[in-house]
Design an enzyme around this catalytic site. Structure first.
Site, PDB file in Angstrom:
ATOM      1  N   HIS A  80       9.187  11.363  20.266  1.00  0.00           N
ATOM      2  CA  HIS A  80      10.460  11.682  20.107  1.00  0.00           C
ATOM      3  C   HIS A  80      11.217  10.892  18.882  1.00  0.00           C
ATOM      4  O   HIS A  80      11.141   9.887  18.756  1.00  0.00           O
ATOM      5  CB  HIS A  80      11.385  11.665  21.207  1.00  0.00           C
ATOM      6  CG  HIS A  80      11.221  12.517  22.315  1.00  0.00           C
ATOM      7  ND1 HIS A  80      11.977  12.802  23.296  1.00  0.00           N
ATOM      8  CD2 HIS A  80      10.233  13.551  22.359  1.00  0.00           C
ATOM      9  CE1 HIS A  80      11.633  13.940  24.276  1.00  0.00           C
ATOM     10  NE2 HIS A  80      10.405  14.483  23.532  1.00  0.00           N
ATOM     11  N   TYR A 209      21.705  12.180  26.860  1.00  0.00           N
ATOM     12  CA  TYR A 209      22.460  11.226  27.745  1.00  0.00           C
ATOM     13  C   TYR A 209      24.065  11.577  27.611  1.00  0.00           C
ATOM     14  O   TYR A 209      24.596  11.756  26.557  1.00  0.00           O
ATOM     15  CB  TYR A 209      22.379   9.775  26.975  1.00  0.00           C
ATOM     16  CG  TYR A 209      21.129   8.878  27.297  1.00  0.00           C
ATOM     17  CD1 TYR A 209      19.943   9.163  26.513  1.00  0.00           C
ATOM     18  CD2 TYR A 209      20.793   8.097  28.260  1.00  0.00           C
ATOM     19  CE1 TYR A 209      18.801   8.545  26.806  1.00  0.00           C
ATOM     20  CE2 TYR A 209      19.812   7.490  28.399  1.00  0.00           C
ATOM     21  CZ  TYR A 209      18.682   7.710  27.617  1.00  0.00           C
ATOM     22  OH  TYR A 209      17.391   6.967  28.086  1.00  0.00           O
ATOM     23  N   PRO A 302      18.018   1.574  34.815  1.00  0.00           N
ATOM     24  CA  PRO A 302      17.236   2.491  33.880  1.00  0.00           C
ATOM     25  C   PRO A 302      17.957   3.103  32.503  1.00  0.00           C
ATOM     26  O   PRO A 302      17.130   3.463  31.892  1.00  0.00           O
ATOM     27  CB  PRO A 302      16.756   3.432  34.835  1.00  0.00           C
ATOM     28  CG  PRO A 302      17.914   3.418  35.988  1.00  0.00           C
ATOM     29  CD  PRO A 302      18.549   2.097  36.010  1.00  0.00           C
ATOM     30  N   LYS A 306      14.358   0.584  29.588  1.00  0.00           N
ATOM     31  CA  LYS A 306      13.523  -0.474  29.224  1.00  0.00           C
ATOM     32  C   LYS A 306      12.585  -1.423  30.209  1.00  0.00           C
ATOM     33  O   LYS A 306      11.586  -2.088  30.020  1.00  0.00           O
ATOM     34  CB  LYS A 306      14.545  -1.693  28.994  1.00  0.00           C
ATOM     35  CG  LYS A 306      15.443  -1.380  27.485  1.00  0.00           C
ATOM     36  CD  LYS A 306      14.328  -1.537  26.440  1.00  0.00           C
ATOM     37  CE  LYS A 306      14.982  -0.854  25.261  1.00  0.00           C
ATOM     38  NZ  LYS A 306      14.241  -0.234  24.485  1.00  0.00           N
ATOM     39  N   TYR A 392      17.003   0.917  21.284  1.00  0.00           N
ATOM     40  CA  TYR A 392      16.200   1.711  22.242  1.00  0.00           C
ATOM     41  C   TYR A 392      14.755   1.953  21.538  1.00  0.00           C
ATOM     42  O   TYR A 392      13.842   2.066  22.580  1.00  0.00           O
ATOM     43  CB  TYR A 392      16.901   3.073  22.027  1.00  0.00           C
ATOM     44  CG  TYR A 392      16.615   4.227  22.921  1.00  0.00           C
ATOM     45  CD1 TYR A 392      17.561   4.431  24.109  1.00  0.00           C
ATOM     46  CD2 TYR A 392      15.379   4.752  23.051  1.00  0.00           C
ATOM     47  CE1 TYR A 392      17.210   5.489  25.080  1.00  0.00           C
ATOM     48  CE2 TYR A 392      15.074   5.653  24.085  1.00  0.00           C
ATOM     49  CZ  TYR A 392      16.033   6.007  25.181  1.00  0.00           C
ATOM     50  OH  TYR A 392      15.785   7.091  26.054  1.00  0.00           O
TER      51      TYR A 392
HETATM   52  P1  RFL Z   1       5.888  -2.790  39.733  1.00  0.00           P
HETATM   53  O1  RFL Z   1       5.450  -1.575  39.011  1.00  0.00           O
HETATM   54  O2  RFL Z   1       7.188  -3.052  40.813  1.00  0.00           O
HETATM   55  O3  RFL Z   1       4.545  -3.362  40.380  1.00  0.00           O
HETATM   56  C1  RFL Z   1       4.521  -4.393  41.281  1.00  0.00           C
HETATM   57  C2  RFL Z   1       3.336  -4.236  42.183  1.00  0.00           C
HETATM   58  O4  RFL Z   1       3.426  -5.395  43.028  1.00  0.00           O
HETATM   59  C3  RFL Z   1       3.185  -5.042  44.365  1.00  0.00           C
HETATM   60  N1  RFL Z   1       3.282  -5.988  45.135  1.00  0.00           N
HETATM   61  C4  RFL Z   1       2.529  -6.968  45.922  1.00  0.00           C
HETATM   62  N2  RFL Z   1       1.147  -7.057  45.795  1.00  0.00           N
HETATM   63  C5  RFL Z   1       0.637  -7.900  46.453  1.00  0.00           C
HETATM   64  N3  RFL Z   1       1.066  -8.771  47.504  1.00  0.00           N
HETATM   65  C6  RFL Z   1       2.559  -8.502  47.480  1.00  0.00           C
HETATM   66  N4  RFL Z   1       3.135  -9.241  48.522  1.00  0.00           N
HETATM   67  C7  RFL Z   1       3.283  -7.329  46.863  1.00  0.00           C
HETATM   68  N5  RFL Z   1       4.625  -7.356  46.813  1.00  0.00           N
HETATM   69  C8  RFL Z   1       4.682  -6.335  45.886  1.00  0.00           C
HETATM   70  C9  RFL Z   1       3.826  -3.675  44.224  1.00  0.00           C
HETATM   71  O5  RFL Z   1       3.333  -2.855  45.441  1.00  0.00           O
HETATM   72  C10 RFL Z   1       3.596  -3.123  43.061  1.00  0.00           C
HETATM   73  O6  RFL Z   1       2.548  -2.198  42.853  1.00  0.00           O
HETATM   74  O7  RFL Z   1       6.257  -3.857  38.638  1.00  0.00           O
HETATM   75  P2  RFL Z   1       5.909  -4.211  37.009  1.00  0.00           P
HETATM   76  O8  RFL Z   1       4.345  -4.105  37.109  1.00  0.00           O
HETATM   77  O9  RFL Z   1       6.428  -5.268  36.554  1.00  0.00           O
HETATM   78  O10 RFL Z   1       6.314  -2.723  36.367  1.00  0.00           O
HETATM   79  C11 RFL Z   1       7.432  -2.733  36.098  1.00  0.00           C
HETATM   80  C12 RFL Z   1       8.248  -1.310  36.056  1.00  0.00           C
HETATM   81  O11 RFL Z   1       7.397  -0.553  37.253  1.00  0.00           O
HETATM   82  C13 RFL Z   1       9.688  -1.058  36.250  1.00  0.00           C
HETATM   83  O12 RFL Z   1      10.373  -1.866  35.538  1.00  0.00           O
HETATM   84  C14 RFL Z   1      10.014   0.461  36.133  1.00  0.00           C
HETATM   85  O13 RFL Z   1       9.364   1.323  36.787  1.00  0.00           O
HETATM   86  C15 RFL Z   1      11.740   0.171  36.404  1.00  0.00           C
HETATM   87  N6  RFL Z   1      12.075   1.764  36.701  1.00  0.00           N
HETATM   88  C16 RFL Z   1      12.233   2.446  35.552  1.00  0.00           C
HETATM   89  N7  RFL Z   1      12.246   1.836  34.269  1.00  0.00           N
HETATM   90  C17 RFL Z   1      12.639   2.664  33.283  1.00  0.00           C
HETATM   91  O14 RFL Z   1      12.630   2.027  32.157  1.00  0.00           O
HETATM   92  N8  RFL Z   1      12.985   3.854  33.469  1.00  0.00           N
HETATM   93  C18 RFL Z   1      13.259   4.455  34.647  1.00  0.00           C
HETATM   94  O15 RFL Z   1      13.261   5.683  34.645  1.00  0.00           O
HETATM   95  C19 RFL Z   1      12.705   3.772  35.807  1.00  0.00           C
HETATM   96  N9  RFL Z   1      12.737   4.140  37.000  1.00  0.00           N
HETATM   97  C20 RFL Z   1      12.020   2.130  37.997  1.00  0.00           C
HETATM   98  C21 RFL Z   1      12.412   3.492  37.954  1.00  0.00           C
HETATM   99  C22 RFL Z   1      11.741   1.321  39.007  1.00  0.00           C
HETATM  100  C23 RFL Z   1      12.130   1.772  40.556  1.00  0.00           C
HETATM  101  N10 RFL Z   1      11.762   0.879  41.279  1.00  0.00           N
HETATM  102  C24 RFL Z   1      11.037  -0.127  41.221  1.00  0.00           C
HETATM  103  C25 RFL Z   1      12.392   1.127  42.616  1.00  0.00           C
HETATM  104  C26 RFL Z   1      12.480   3.887  39.538  1.00  0.00           C
HETATM  105  C27 RFL Z   1      12.045   3.253  40.398  1.00  0.00           C
HETATM  106  C28 RFL Z   1      12.374   4.112  41.854  1.00  0.00           C
HETATM  107  C1  PHB Z   2      12.753   9.045  32.931  1.00  0.00           C
HETATM  108  O1  PHB Z   2      12.298   9.995  32.157  1.00  0.00           O
HETATM  109  O2  PHB Z   2      12.550   8.789  33.824  1.00  0.00           O
HETATM  110  C2  PHB Z   2      14.039   8.243  32.089  1.00  0.00           C
HETATM  111  C3  PHB Z   2      14.083   8.200  30.734  1.00  0.00           C
HETATM  112  C4  PHB Z   2      15.118   7.558  30.100  1.00  0.00           C
HETATM  113  C5  PHB Z   2      15.957   6.648  30.800  1.00  0.00           C
HETATM  114  C6  PHB Z   2      15.533   6.603  32.268  1.00  0.00           C
HETATM  115  C7  PHB Z   2      14.581   7.230  33.023  1.00  0.00           C
HETATM  116  O3  PHB Z   2      16.757   5.893  30.145  1.00  0.00           O
END
Ligand code: RFL
Ligand code: PHB
Length: 399
Positions: A80, A209, A302, A306, A392
């Site tokens: 994009h 957005y 979110p 980032k 961004y």
């Molecule tokens: P993760 O992906 O949370 O992975 C951490 C892993 O550690 C495991 N864990 C353990 N393992 C062993 N022993 C223990 N005691 C443990 N406790 C936990 C967990 O099961 C997991 O598999 O962290 P990581 O790798 O740092 O990656 C970061 C990203 O996942 C995170 O920043 C993003 O997904 C945040 N986030 C979003 N970010 C965006 O930029 N856009 C989004 O739309 C977005 N949606 C989200 C999200 C995070 C969410 N969470 C954490 C609730 C939506 C959700 C639901």
């Molecule tokens: C998503 O596609 O899940 C998404 C994209 C942009 C954002 C947050 C989430 O700022």
């Protein structure tokens, strides 16, 4: 009480957590000839199915591609040039490529995770899923260890040169940093996101957005046939209070009002959840032989997309730092890791807070006027637009 005997394994880097940070770290370290064992509390299927982030910055794409993980992005990712920002009656496109020479990619975290698991399995790397009771020990000695119970009840210990906590917000690594050195900063927000995944072609070519008096809305996507959409909702919202019809009506109102000729295509909703929003940073990211990366060290709301990119950025710094230390005894990058990573982390914390504050509505009419003024400035001034675009599309790793 007599503890059961533990089977002990030895590795160079014990990684806690098999999310994107943990698996990418293991992948990059393997390319530098460093052994890892990753332990993960969830099952492989659970980790693979989690629906989370959707946008990759260009630096993340470059890093994944250079690491041999770019085939999926090249085949199925969607590049994009920018985003749309809108409020009732006005929609503006910000072209990041024109503004700062960088694009972003729509490629879901689920796909990134899949690519990492395929690479990890192909290389036969050690990832132990379904563990419980993960605990960190002796982090201030030169023989730190991690203990845990396997899915079939065996007690195990991994001895390592260093331990890396990639275990997200709820893992044990963050609090294993001694309280005497640990510092945290936190902000919670008075709203959450209701996120849905729908089997319907996106009604837009790039993300929208939208500011609206009823609350923020975001139109994102996962593919040509799958849309990802979000609505600002109050904290504590029960997902069952939002029928599919109510969700589509609200999205149409918040994203369509005053935008002539545009309508949102509705379709079957396949997933629905409420996500709380939080900003959090813990410092330092390293103490003795314990390092933190990704959500274990920081959380962003979110709105700036980032979270996943920050996790990739941390690992991009940490992997060469650990490799230099463990291969040639050069600790300079490892010593610099926390300060170097925190500079970029705080930039992204600020950007995520800023996007969130600009776009989420409150009951305060003064705030609404400030937000609209900010949106008009960002969409009409080259300086305003370039600032948003630069953040961004993403700053270089190591910024
Ligand atoms: P993760 O992906 O949370 O992975 C951490 C892993 O550690 C495991 N864990 C353990 N393992 C062993 N022993 C223990 N005691 C443990 N406790 C936990 C967990 O099961 C997991 O598999 O962290 P990581 O790798 O740092 O990656 C970061 C990203 O996942 C995170 O920043 C993003 O997904 C945040 N986030 C979003 N970010 C965006 O930029 N856009 C989004 O739309 C977005 N949606 C989200 C999200 C995070 C969410 N969470 C954490 C609730 C939506 C959700 C639901
Ligand atoms: C998503 O596609 O899940 C998404 C994209 C942009 C954002 C947050 C989430 O700022």
């Amino acid at each position: 009480m007599i503890q059961p005997a533990r089977a002990t394994a030895r590795t160079q880097v014990a990684v806690i957590g098999a999310g994107p940070a943990g698996l990418l770290l293991a992948h990059l370290l393997a390319q530098d000839g460093i052994d890892t064992i990753v332990v993960e509390t969830r099952t492989q299927e659970y980790v693979a199915a989690r629906i989370r982030a959707g946008i990759l910055e260009s630096a993340s794409v470059e890093l994944l591609t250079a690491a041999g993980l770019g085939d999926g992005i090249a085949a199925h990712g969607d590049e994009h040039r920018g985003i749309y920002l809108q409020w009732p009656g006005e929609r503006h496109h910000l072209d990041f490529v024109d503004l700062v020479g960088r694009s972003v990619w729509v490629y879901g975290q689920t796909q990134v995770q899949h690519d990492l698991v395929v690479a990890s399995e192909a290389a036969g790397r050690a990832v132990i899923y379904g563990v419980t009771d993960t605990a960190l020990h002796d982090l201030d000695t030169d023989r730190p260890s991690v203990t845990f119970t396997t899915a079939d009840g065996a007690s195990e210990r991994i001895e390592a040169d260093v331990v890396v906590g990639c275990d997200g917000s709820f893992g044990p690594s963050r609090s294993a940093m001694p309280a005497s050195v640990r510092r945290t900063w936190e902000r919670t927000y008075p709203y959450s996101w209701l996120g849905v995944l729908a089997d319907v072609a996106p009604s837009t070519d790039e993300l929208i957005y939208g500011w609206h008096p009823d609350g923020f809305a975001l139109h994102s996507m996962r593919s040509a046939d799958v849309s990802r959409l979000y609505l600002q909702v109050p904290n504590g919202t029960d997902v069952d209070a939002w029928s599919d019809d109510r969700i589509w009506d609200s999205l149409q109102t918040r994203l369509g009002e005053g935008i002539d000729g545009w309508s949102l295509a509705a379709g079957p909703i396949t997933e629905k959840s409420v996500l709380p929003m939080r900003s959090f940073v813990q410092s330092p990211l390293r103490h003795d032989r314990l390092f933190l990366a990704g959500d274990a060290a920081h959380i962003v709301p979110p709105t700036g997309a980032k979270g996943l990119n920050l996790a990739i950025g941390d690992v991009a710094l940490l992997a060469p730092a650990l490799a230099a230390w463990l291969r040639s005894g050069d600790r300079s990058l490892a010593d610099a890791y926390s300060d170097t990573a925190l500079r970029r982390i705080w930039r992204c914390e600020h950007f995520s807070w800023w996007m969130t504050s600009m776009l989420h509505t409150s009951a305060d009419p003064f705030d609404a006027q400030l937000q609209l003024s900010q949106l008009r400035w960002v969409t009409s001034s080259n300086a305003g637009a370039a600032g948003l675009a630069e953040n961004y599309a993403g700053l270089p790793f190591g910024f």
